[in-house]
Design a protein around this motif. Structure first.
Motif, PDB file in Angstrom:
ATOM      1  N   ASN A  62       0.816  -1.227   0.000  1.00 54.84           N
ATOM      2  CA  ASN A  62       0.000   0.000   0.000  1.00 54.84           C
ATOM      3  C   ASN A  62       0.846   1.273   0.000  1.00 54.84           C
ATOM      4  OD1 ASN A  62      -2.192  -1.617   0.126  1.00 54.84           O
ATOM      5  ND2 ASN A  62      -2.535  -1.364   2.326  1.00 54.84           N
ATOM      6  N   SER A  63       0.303   2.320  -0.584  1.00 60.84           N
ATOM      7  CA  SER A  63       0.966   3.627  -0.597  1.00 60.84           C
ATOM      8  C   SER A  63      -0.062   4.687  -0.979  1.00 60.84           C
ATOM      9  CB  SER A  63       2.100   3.626  -1.623  1.00 60.84           C
ATOM     10  OG  SER A  63       2.577   4.932  -1.837  1.00 60.84           O
ATOM     11  N   THR A  64       0.044   5.843  -0.369  1.00 58.98           N
ATOM     12  CA  THR A  64      -0.738   7.007  -0.831  1.00 58.98           C
ATOM     13  C   THR A  64       0.228   8.022  -1.427  1.00 58.98           C
ATOM     14  OG1 THR A  64      -2.414   6.686   0.876  1.00 58.98           O
ATOM     15  CG2 THR A  64      -2.301   8.871  -0.133  1.00 58.98           C
ATOM     16  N   ARG A  65       1.111   8.583  -0.565  1.00 63.09           N
ATOM     17  CA  ARG A  65       1.996   9.663  -0.972  1.00 63.09           C
ATOM     18  C   ARG A  65       2.933   9.261  -2.108  1.00 63.09           C
ATOM     19  NH1 ARG A  65       0.286  10.555   3.795  1.00 63.09           N
ATOM     20  NH2 ARG A  65       0.453   8.314   3.846  1.00 63.09           N
ATOM     21  N   THR A  66       3.673   8.160  -1.920  1.00 62.36           N
ATOM     22  CA  THR A  66       4.721   7.802  -2.879  1.00 62.36           C
ATOM     23  C   THR A  66       4.130   7.483  -4.250  1.00 62.36           C
ATOM     24  OG1 THR A  66       5.862   6.865  -0.980  1.00 62.36           O
ATOM     25  CG2 THR A  66       6.774   6.361  -3.144  1.00 62.36           C
ATOM     26  N   ARG A 107       7.479  -0.529  -5.397  1.00 61.01           N
ATOM     27  CA  ARG A 107       7.417  -0.682  -3.929  1.00 61.01           C
ATOM     28  C   ARG A 107       7.135  -2.165  -3.664  1.00 61.01           C
ATOM     29  NH1 ARG A 107       4.497   2.807   0.642  1.00 61.01           N
ATOM     30  NH2 ARG A 107       6.301   4.060   0.102  1.00 61.01           N
ATOM     31  N   HIS A 144      14.154   3.619   1.431  1.00 58.82           N
ATOM     32  CA  HIS A 144      13.108   4.402   0.754  1.00 58.82           C
ATOM     33  C   HIS A 144      13.824   5.669   0.255  1.00 58.82           C
ATOM     34  CE1 HIS A 144       9.406   6.139  -0.365  1.00 58.82           C
ATOM     35  NE2 HIS A 144       8.713   6.032   0.752  1.00 58.82           N
ATOM     36  N   GLN A 192      12.157   9.124  -0.426  1.00 62.11           N
ATOM     37  CA  GLN A 192      11.693   9.775   0.810  1.00 62.11           C
ATOM     38  C   GLN A 192      12.858  10.518   1.471  1.00 62.11           C
ATOM     39  OE1 GLN A 192       8.418   9.717   2.208  1.00 62.11           O
ATOM     40  NE2 GLN A 192       9.272  11.310   3.522  1.00 62.11           N
ATOM     41  N   PRO A 228       7.277  11.555   7.797  1.00 57.26           N
ATOM     42  CA  PRO A 228       7.134  11.063   6.416  1.00 57.26           C
ATOM     43  C   PRO A 228       5.688  10.730   6.047  1.00 57.26           C
ATOM     44  CG  PRO A 228       8.041   9.339   7.833  1.00 57.26           C
ATOM     45  CD  PRO A 228       7.953  10.586   8.669  1.00 57.26           C
ATOM     46  N   GLY A 229       4.801  10.599   7.047  1.00 53.21           N
ATOM     47  CA  GLY A 229       3.427  10.185   6.800  1.00 53.21           C
ATOM     48  C   GLY A 229       3.376   8.688   6.511  1.00 53.21           C
ATOM     49  N   PRO A 230       2.230   8.071   6.650  1.00 44.32           N
ATOM     50  CA  PRO A 230       1.029   8.638   7.244  1.00 44.32           C
ATOM     51  C   PRO A 230       1.190   8.836   8.760  1.00 44.32           C
ATOM     52  CG  PRO A 230       0.693   6.300   6.691  1.00 44.32           C
ATOM     53  CD  PRO A 230       2.039   6.665   6.185  1.00 44.32           C
TER      54      PRO A 230
END
Ligand code: CP
Length: 308
Positions: A56-60, A109, A137, A140, A264-266
């Motif tokens: 899973n990833s949102t930002r990247t 990823r 990462h 990041q 770095p989030g989340p």
């Protein structure tokens, strides 16, 4: 230096300081581009990039895709849930099938440490590591150090403490390598159970008292507690963790100096940092996200110039 010394971005440990400086200078240009009314440039027209996300990833994921679109690349997206990996296809077979569709670059990823290095050794394409398990990462760390440079003018000579779940964090390792290559001093701070046994071997200091760490540093990078990677309880309760290793506004106000807060989030709001800290002027969390697009544009632009 006008070219990167590497053909892939697999980890910060493979980069020279001059590579990072080149990525930053290129990102400065792209940051100006993405703040124009017309945010798109033709730099990667006719380059096709596959985004392979096995985790899973949102930002990247969104940041890479937006960066690709801003550079006019053609983009295909792959999510493991809807793929034939579920039918038993190997990583190499999956990627070779995608590459046979004339794809030039792969952003991946993967939950397994070393997956990107394995792929780079076994397929004929440019590979960008978008996070591999607990290993690295790199983009990041590049966007984090770029954001420190933007806020404080330079990374060299700055003191940075990385707080929290160092044991399960790819962000921590990549940040340590990037900060050291750029001349910063690094400490880690967290419960002993979340600090890797021989972490001092990579040249970082250890501090288990958060107040002391914060009074020492210029920047605190607050890592997420990665419950999904924990096979046991590493601290008594979330409440006790946040009491000892979380930052709230009274703690920040009681320090000897102003410090910069990163994440770095989340974010687990109320665990690593409280909402008022996350949303305050001390925090550069959304600057980090904005800079992620410019950094990823720079990385893909520079690597595309090395494709035969
Ligand atoms: N910082 C980061 O890697 O976030 P995502 O997991 O949402 O991509």
């Amino acid at each position: 230096m006008s070219q990167l010394s590497v053909k892939h971005l697999l980890g910060i440990k493979y980069l020279q300081p001059a590579d990072i400086e080149l990525i930053f200078e290129t990102a400065d240009h792209f940051k100006e581009v993405i703040n124009r009314t017309i945010k798109k440039v033709p730099s990667l027209r006719d380059v096709t990039i596959a985004n392979l996300f096995f985790e899973n990833s949102t930002r990247t994921k969104l940041s890479f895709e937006l960066a690709q679109k801003r550079l006019s690349a053609d983009v295909i997206n792959f999510s493991v849930g809807q793929s034939s990996v579920k039918k038993g296809e190997t990583l190499i077979d999956t990627v070779n099938n995608i590459l046979s569709m004339k794809v030039d670059m792969v952003v991946m990823r993967h939950p397994n440490p070393g997956a990107s290095v394995f792929l780079a050794n076994n397929v004929n394409s440019c590979i960008i590591n978008a996070g591999d398990g607990t290993h690295e990462h790199p983009t990041q760390a590049l966007l984090d150090t770029y954001s420190i440079r933007e806020r404080l003018g330079d990374v060299a000579g700055k003191k940075v403490v990385i707080v929290g779940d160092i044991l399960h964090s790819r962000v921590a390792l990549s940040n340590i390598f990037a900060l050291q290559k750029l001349g910063a001093e690094v400490k880690v701070c967290g419960p002993k159970s979340l600090l890797p046994k021989h972490i001092e071997a990579v040249g970082v200091g250890i501090e288990t008292d958060l107040r002391k760490a914060l009074n020492w540093c210029d920047v605190a990078n607050m890592l997420r507690v990665q419950n999904e990677r924990m096979d046991a309880s590493y601290f008594p309760s979330t409440r006790e963790y946040s009491q000892q290793f979380g930052i709230d506004m009274p703690l920040l106000d009681s320090l000897d100096k102003q410090i910069v807060i990163m994440h770095p989030g989340p974010i687990n709001r109320g665990v690593e940092i409280t909402s008022d800290v996350a949303d305050s002027d001390h925090a550069i969390i959304l600057d980090q996200v904005e800079n992620g697009v410019a950094i990823r544009m720079a990385v893909m632009y520079l690597l595309a110039s090395k494709i035969q």
